[in-house]
Design an enzyme around this catalytic site. Structure first.
Site, mmCIF file in Angstrom:
data_model
loop_
_atom_site.group_PDB
_atom_site.id
_atom_site.type_symbol
_atom_site.label_atom_id
_atom_site.label_comp_id
_atom_site.label_asym_id
_atom_site.label_seq_id
_atom_site.Cartn_x
_atom_site.Cartn_y
_atom_site.Cartn_z
ATOM 1 N N GLU A 195 -37.803 -55.691 78.244
ATOM 2 C CA GLU A 195 -38.574 -55.258 79.350
ATOM 3 C C GLU A 195 -40.020 -54.915 78.215
ATOM 4 O O GLU A 195 -40.708 -54.130 78.451
ATOM 5 C CB GLU A 195 -38.973 -54.169 79.606
ATOM 6 C CG GLU A 195 -37.914 -55.111 81.555
ATOM 7 C CD GLU A 195 -38.236 -54.103 82.591
ATOM 8 O OE1 GLU A 195 -38.343 -52.683 82.480
ATOM 9 O OE2 GLU A 195 -37.942 -54.114 83.807
ATOM 10 N N GLU A 388 -31.936 -58.574 85.127
ATOM 11 C CA GLU A 388 -31.458 -56.760 86.177
ATOM 12 C C GLU A 388 -31.943 -58.358 87.424
ATOM 13 O O GLU A 388 -32.740 -58.402 87.657
ATOM 14 C CB GLU A 388 -32.218 -56.249 85.978
ATOM 15 C CG GLU A 388 -32.075 -55.120 84.303
ATOM 16 C CD GLU A 388 -32.460 -54.681 84.004
ATOM 17 O OE1 GLU A 388 -33.235 -53.861 85.018
ATOM 18 O OE2 GLU A 388 -32.837 -54.661 82.407
HETATM 19 C C1 BG6 Z 1 -36.146 -51.960 85.058
HETATM 20 C C2 BG6 Z 1 -34.849 -51.135 83.385
HETATM 21 O O1 BG6 Z 1 -36.762 -51.866 84.707
HETATM 22 O O2 BG6 Z 1 -35.900 -51.267 85.918
HETATM 23 C C3 BG6 Z 1 -34.115 -50.098 84.533
HETATM 24 O O3 BG6 Z 1 -34.911 -52.520 82.569
HETATM 25 C C4 BG6 Z 1 -34.289 -49.930 84.709
HETATM 26 O O4 BG6 Z 1 -33.267 -49.623 83.481
HETATM 27 C C5 BG6 Z 1 -34.113 -50.528 85.924
HETATM 28 O O5 BG6 Z 1 -33.694 -48.736 86.109
HETATM 29 C C6 BG6 Z 1 -35.235 -50.081 87.381
HETATM 30 O O6 BG6 Z 1 -35.845 -48.582 87.412
HETATM 31 P P1 BG6 Z 1 -35.494 -47.215 88.073
HETATM 32 O O7 BG6 Z 1 -35.968 -46.364 87.824
HETATM 33 O O8 BG6 Z 1 -35.103 -47.518 89.397
HETATM 34 O O9 BG6 Z 1 -33.981 -46.994 87.389
#
Ligand code: BG6
Length: 485
Positions: A195, A388
């Site tokens: 990101e 993701e």
């Molecule tokens: C993404 C990141 O932005 O979001 C991850 O690459 C992160 O590392 C994921 O875990 C979800 O965000 P969060 O704050 O719910 O863990």
């Protein structure tokens, strides 16, 4: 070449997706080192920012007040994580059992170069990832490696302000070279920087603490430029030693919707998306277009560049675009309304009354995933990877069972959109579920915000057995993946 995922047929009771995947479609789970591994000071590992963060939404600000030091008797979630450093073999078996054919994880820079400035890499750190990669390959999980998932050595943060300094580009180049030398014969897919655009909202993720972002736009875009060069250096080196490697850049992506059809709302939504495209434009095209240059000029930003940067950017273009997708964002040109906007993963957003949201306020919008894929592919026409996608919920165990129907519903609906994009001829290389196993939240350090098909018995304070339990979504996913093959 990635077009073998052809048809996804759904029935509507979440009892079974019938999805046909070809061998080349990468379907897996994604995690990051500091959210999972624990073992924060074992085998020579140095400290990263993550290791100084407690739990809570303001944890970075709080850590800054303590000058990013560690105090005794406080609970730092990354110190134990979910102990993946010791449990990776059994955890990967669960991934295999799910039927995945890929696994995305990050290498923690601080295991390889504990302060970032060592002459030689730490052999014990390399060995851990050797073993992890070997295990992936043994189980038929294609490893997808993120070189940098916010894990910058603390020494480089304190001494240089992370990627705001060009010096850190040099150190990153050395780190990238060490891991490429070691793993290029086993790892084909590399994502250089997780990101990359998130540093605009959270510069500490690039190793630089700024208490006020608006007044520091020069630094924000200097970080971006330095990270573009760092990524390009890794790509150029990787391809020079093994031309079959494939490199991706990664966006934190949210399609931005206008709240109304008022032209000013539409324009604002478009401009906020352009903020995101600034990053992908340069890493995919390999140069700053006039539009990119004017963008900086209009904001009064001047960045320092070096003589050969143009050539480096051009030679270090990426092969694919990967992105995270959790939700869409909605904006209005009415500044009063925007006072109510809350940040999801990336953009400050108003509530979208047409969609539901998670308890953490993230909009649930599967159509937004299709909108994202369409927008990104229309703009770049290169292969896309959903690096993701997932839903963070406070899963409850009742009578030894976690009935996370919402997760089944989430994946069914999102995968359906992916499939329809592929049927439309878009090159989607893969889809990584974030995260296949519960882990520490990046933003808040909570364990309670659970993403996995596998439940990990740990709470926000680190209490629990650390045992793994299969949620109902695990059996559901496994059953469906079986049918896809
Ligand atoms: C993404 C990141 O932005 O979001 C991850 O690459 C992160 O590392 C994921 O875990 C979800 O965000 P969060 O704050 O719910 O863990």
């Amino acid at each position: 070449m990635y077009l073998q995922l052809n048809a996804v047929y759904y029935n509507h009771n979440y009892g079974g997706i019938k999805m046909k995947i070809g061998e080349k479609f990468l379907l897996g789970g994604a995690i990051s080192a500091s959210q999972c591994e624990g073992a924060y000071n074992l085998d020579g590992k140095g400290l990263s920012v993550f290791d100084t963060l407690l739990t809570g939404r303001d944890r970075v600000k709080e850590a800054a007040k303590r000058d990013f030091t560690i105090e005794q008797n406080l609970h730092y979630p990354s110190h134990f994580g979910i102990d993946f450093y010791h449990t990776y073999k059994t955890d990967l078996m669960l991934m295999k059992e799910l039927g995945f054919n890929a696994f995305r994880f990050s290498i923690n820079w601080c295991r390889i170069f504990p302060t970032g400035e060592e002459e030689m890499p730490n052999e014990k750190g390399l060995l851990f990832y050797d073993n992890l990669i070997n295990e992936c390959l043994r189980l038929g999980l294609e490893p997808i490696v993120t070189m940098l998932h916010y894990e910058i050595p603390m020494n480089l943060v304190k001494k240089y302000g992370g990627f705001s300094s060009r010096k850190v580009v040099e150190y990153f180049g050395k780190y990238a070279k060490a891991i490429l030398d070691r793993f290029n014969d086993k790892v084909k897919y590399w994502i250089t920087i997780n990101e990359i655009n998130i540093a605009k909202y959270s510069p500490i993720d690039a190793g630089c603490y700024l208490s006020n972002i608006e007044d520091n736009l020069n630094t924000i875009y200097q970080i971006a430029h330095n990270q573009f060069i760092a990524s390009a250096i890794a790509v150029i080196y990787g391809k020079s030693i093994n031309s079959s490697l494939r490199f991706g850049m990664m966006l934190g992506y949210e399609p931005v919707y206008a709240e109304t059809n008022k032209p000013l709302d539409v324009l604002l939504a478009q401009e906020l998306e352009e903020d995101i495209y600034f990053y992908s434009d340069i890493q995919i095209n390999g140069y700053y277009s006039n539009y990119n240059k004017q963008y900086l000029k209009h904001k009064g930003i001047t960045i320092a560049v070096e003589e050969n940067d143009d050539l480096t950017l051009m030679k270090g273009k990426v092969d694919f675009l990967s992105f995270s997708y959790y939700s869409s964002a909605t904006v209005s040109s009415d500044a009063n309304k925007m006072k109510k906007a809350k940040r999801g993963n990336i953009v400050y957003s108003l509530e979208n009354k047409n969609c539901s949201k998670t308890p953490w306020g993230w909009t649930i919008d599967e159509i937004g995933l299709k909108v994202s894929i369409n927008r990104l592919y229309s703009r770049y026409r290169i292969p896309l990877m959903i690096a993701e996608c997932g839903i963070g919920m406070d899963d409850i165990m009742e009578s030894d069972e976690i009935n996370d129907i919402y997760r089944m519903e989430f994946y069914e609906k999102h995968l359906k959109q992916v499939n329809s994009c592929i049927e439309n001829g878009i090159e989607v290389m893969g889809f990584m579920c974030w995260a296949p196993i519960d882990l520490v939240s990046a933003a808040s350090g909570e364990m309670k915000k659970r993403y996995g098909f596998v439940y990990v018995d740990l709470d926000n304070d680190g209490n629990g057995t650390n045992k793994r339990y299969k949620k109902n979504s695990f059996y559901w996913m496994k059953n469906n993946i079986n049918k896809m093959k």
